[in-house]
Design an enzyme around this catalytic site. Structure first.
Site, PDB file in Angstrom:
ATOM      1  N   ASP A   9      -7.969  -1.374  -6.364  1.00 53.30           N
ATOM      2  CA  ASP A   9      -7.046  -0.545  -5.599  1.00 53.30           C
ATOM      3  C   ASP A   9      -7.829   0.680  -5.123  1.00 53.30           C
ATOM      4  O   ASP A   9      -8.906   0.991  -5.652  1.00 53.30           O
ATOM      5  CB  ASP A   9      -5.880  -0.144  -6.506  1.00 53.30           C
ATOM      6  CG  ASP A   9      -5.022   0.947  -5.919  1.00 53.30           C
ATOM      7  OD1 ASP A   9      -4.551   0.777  -4.780  1.00 53.30           O
ATOM      8  OD2 ASP A   9      -4.839   1.984  -6.588  1.00 53.30           O
ATOM      9  N   MET A  10      -7.287   1.399  -4.148  1.00 52.65           N
ATOM     10  CA  MET A  10      -8.006   2.561  -3.623  1.00 52.65           C
ATOM     11  C   MET A  10      -7.454   3.886  -4.157  1.00 52.65           C
ATOM     12  O   MET A  10      -8.046   4.501  -5.021  1.00 52.65           O
ATOM     13  CB  MET A  10      -7.991   2.530  -2.090  1.00 52.65           C
ATOM     14  CG  MET A  10      -8.833   1.398  -1.506  1.00 52.65           C
ATOM     15  SD  MET A  10      -8.881   1.379   0.298  1.00 52.65           S
ATOM     16  CE  MET A  10      -9.703   2.922   0.654  1.00 52.65           C
ATOM     17  N   ASP A  11      -6.297   4.308  -3.656  1.00 56.62           N
ATOM     18  CA  ASP A  11      -5.751   5.608  -4.045  1.00 56.62           C
ATOM     19  C   ASP A  11      -5.348   5.615  -5.517  1.00 56.62           C
ATOM     20  O   ASP A  11      -4.596   4.749  -5.977  1.00 56.62           O
ATOM     21  CB  ASP A  11      -4.539   5.951  -3.173  1.00 56.62           C
ATOM     22  CG  ASP A  11      -4.931   6.120  -1.722  1.00 56.62           C
ATOM     23  OD1 ASP A  11      -5.518   7.161  -1.387  1.00 56.62           O
ATOM     24  OD2 ASP A  11      -4.677   5.202  -0.922  1.00 56.62           O
ATOM     25  N   THR A  43      -5.380  -2.807  -1.195  1.00 53.46           N
ATOM     26  CA  THR A  43      -4.774  -1.496  -0.993  1.00 53.46           C
ATOM     27  C   THR A  43      -3.472  -1.568  -0.222  1.00 53.46           C
ATOM     28  O   THR A  43      -3.215  -2.541   0.494  1.00 53.46           O
ATOM     29  CB  THR A  43      -5.769  -0.574  -0.241  1.00 53.46           C
ATOM     30  OG1 THR A  43      -5.169   0.690  -0.003  1.00 53.46           O
ATOM     31  CG2 THR A  43      -6.187  -1.199   1.090  1.00 53.46           C
ATOM     32  N   GLY A  44      -2.669  -0.522  -0.371  1.00 55.79           N
ATOM     33  CA  GLY A  44      -1.483  -0.400   0.456  1.00 55.79           C
ATOM     34  C   GLY A  44      -1.798   0.149   1.828  1.00 55.79           C
ATOM     35  O   GLY A  44      -0.961   0.122   2.726  1.00 55.79           O
ATOM     36  N   LYS A 198      -0.210  -7.900  -4.205  1.00 48.69           N
ATOM     37  CA  LYS A 198      -1.658  -7.919  -4.395  1.00 48.69           C
ATOM     38  C   LYS A 198      -2.115  -9.123  -5.220  1.00 48.69           C
ATOM     39  O   LYS A 198      -3.191  -9.676  -4.983  1.00 48.69           O
ATOM     40  CB  LYS A 198      -2.118  -6.616  -5.025  1.00 48.69           C
ATOM     41  CG  LYS A 198      -1.952  -5.407  -4.108  1.00 48.69           C
ATOM     42  CD  LYS A 198      -2.544  -4.147  -4.732  1.00 48.69           C
ATOM     43  CE  LYS A 198      -2.364  -2.944  -3.826  1.00 48.69           C
ATOM     44  NZ  LYS A 198      -2.967  -1.709  -4.390  1.00 48.69           N
ATOM     45  N   ASP A 221      -3.694   1.333 -10.654  1.00 50.27           N
ATOM     46  CA  ASP A 221      -3.070   2.460 -11.356  1.00 50.27           C
ATOM     47  C   ASP A 221      -1.553   2.512 -11.228  1.00 50.27           C
ATOM     48  O   ASP A 221      -0.908   3.304 -11.905  1.00 50.27           O
ATOM     49  CB  ASP A 221      -3.634   3.783 -10.837  1.00 50.27           C
ATOM     50  CG  ASP A 221      -3.094   4.134  -9.458  1.00 50.27           C
ATOM     51  OD1 ASP A 221      -3.293   3.333  -8.511  1.00 50.27           O
ATOM     52  OD2 ASP A 221      -2.473   5.200  -9.317  1.00 50.27           O
ATOM     53  N   ASN A 224       2.473  -1.370  -7.783  1.00 51.21           N
ATOM     54  CA  ASN A 224       2.080  -2.378  -6.809  1.00 51.21           C
ATOM     55  C   ASN A 224       0.763  -3.067  -7.171  1.00 51.21           C
ATOM     56  O   ASN A 224       0.343  -4.010  -6.502  1.00 51.21           O
ATOM     57  CB  ASN A 224       1.994  -1.774  -5.407  1.00 51.21           C
ATOM     58  CG  ASN A 224       0.956  -0.669  -5.282  1.00 51.21           C
ATOM     59  OD1 ASN A 224       0.577  -0.035  -6.268  1.00 51.21           O
ATOM     60  ND2 ASN A 224       0.490  -0.429  -4.075  1.00 51.21           N
TER      61      ASN A 224
END
Length: 276
Positions: A9-11, A43-44, A198, A221, A224
């Site tokens: 994931d990114m953020d 990622t979202g 995901k 984290d 999602n």
């Protein structure tokens, strides 16, 4: 375990508090690539934003964007998988969101459509800061025409002042069949078509790359991310993750601001810290 694919994931995960990939995470992921391990993100964010943040990898691996509603080849830009919300449902969602006068965004493949309301002028500044260059956006009081004329991958609702509104909206959205509803932060709702998550996207990517799920390590984290943490051979939750997310993971690492992705890779894979 002989890991062949790293998905992050990114953020709140790969990105530090400044919304950029931390230097230690960059080192670890570059080393993984050098050892023949595939690296990508789930990622979202929109595809173009995700791609710009991992350009340092020069990776040829497809990127999972919009919470799994889109998988796109990072070299050819060819769509490998997409799952759109049909227009009728997109407009039903719009009517509910307008009823509650909340701030929202509609995502297509190439366009970010943002609701313009007086109290949320700050959102334009925030979006321009967080979203990388290359993302086209419109900021309008009425997005109906744009929603009708674009294939919608994801809708996100943000409400900072009255979180109870999100509960009311979620109840109404749950009455619409064919939607996948999740969240990536305490103050939002993320809406996709059923099947867009995901975990399902990582499964499709693994099939595309001919990799067994047991050879995948995934990082996340928030809510999602749970589906991919559970699908992967090992799911790693960040130290800053919600406690429920941690309970669904196999391993808990440091916070995103503490290079948690790199730390876990050094401990769980053949990678070695540069200063070891």
């Amino acid at each position: 375990m002989d890991y062949k694919l790293i998905v992050a994931d990114m953020d709140g995960t790969l990105l530090g508090s400044d919304h950029e990939v931390t230097e230690e995470n960059k080192k670890a992921l570059k080393e993984a690539l050098d050892k023949g391990i595939y690296v990508t993100v789930a990622t979202g964010r929109m595809y173009s934003s995700a791609k710009s943040h991992i350009s340092f990898l020069n990776s040829t691996i497809p990127i999972i964007a919009c919470n799994g509603a889109l998988i796109k080849d990072s070299i050819t830009n060819k769509i490998i998988y997409s799952n759109y919300i049909d227009r009728e449902k997109s407009l039903k969602i719009l009517r509910i969101l307008e009823k509650y006068k909340v701030y929202y965004q509609y995502y297509s493949e190439d366009l970010l459509m943002c609701k313009k309301i007086d109290k949320d002028n700050k959102n334009l500044i925030k979006i321009k800061k967080l979203m990388s260059s290359g993302v086209d956006l419109v900021f309008l009081s009425d997005l109906t025409e744009h929603i009708i004329n674009n294939d919608i991958l994801k809708v996100i609702v943000v409400e900072d002042e009255n979180l109870s509104i999100l509960e009311k909206i979620t109840k109404e959205l749950n009455k619409i069949e064919g939607l996948e509803i999740t969240k990536s932060w305490f103050n939002n709702i993320e809406i996709m078509a059923t099947g867009s998550d995901k975990g399902n996207a990582v499964k499709k990517l693994a099939e595309h790359l001919d990799i067994d799920k047991d050879n995948i390590i995934a990082f996340g984290d928030n809510y999602n991310d749970i589906s991919m943490l559970e699908f992967a051979g090992i799911g790693v939750a960040m130290g800053n993750a919600d406690e429920f997310v941690k309970s669904r993971a196999d391993y808990i690492t440091l916070k995103n601001s503490e290079d948690g992705v790199a730390k876990a890779l050094y401990e769980l894979t053949c990678l070695k810290a540069i200063n070891d």
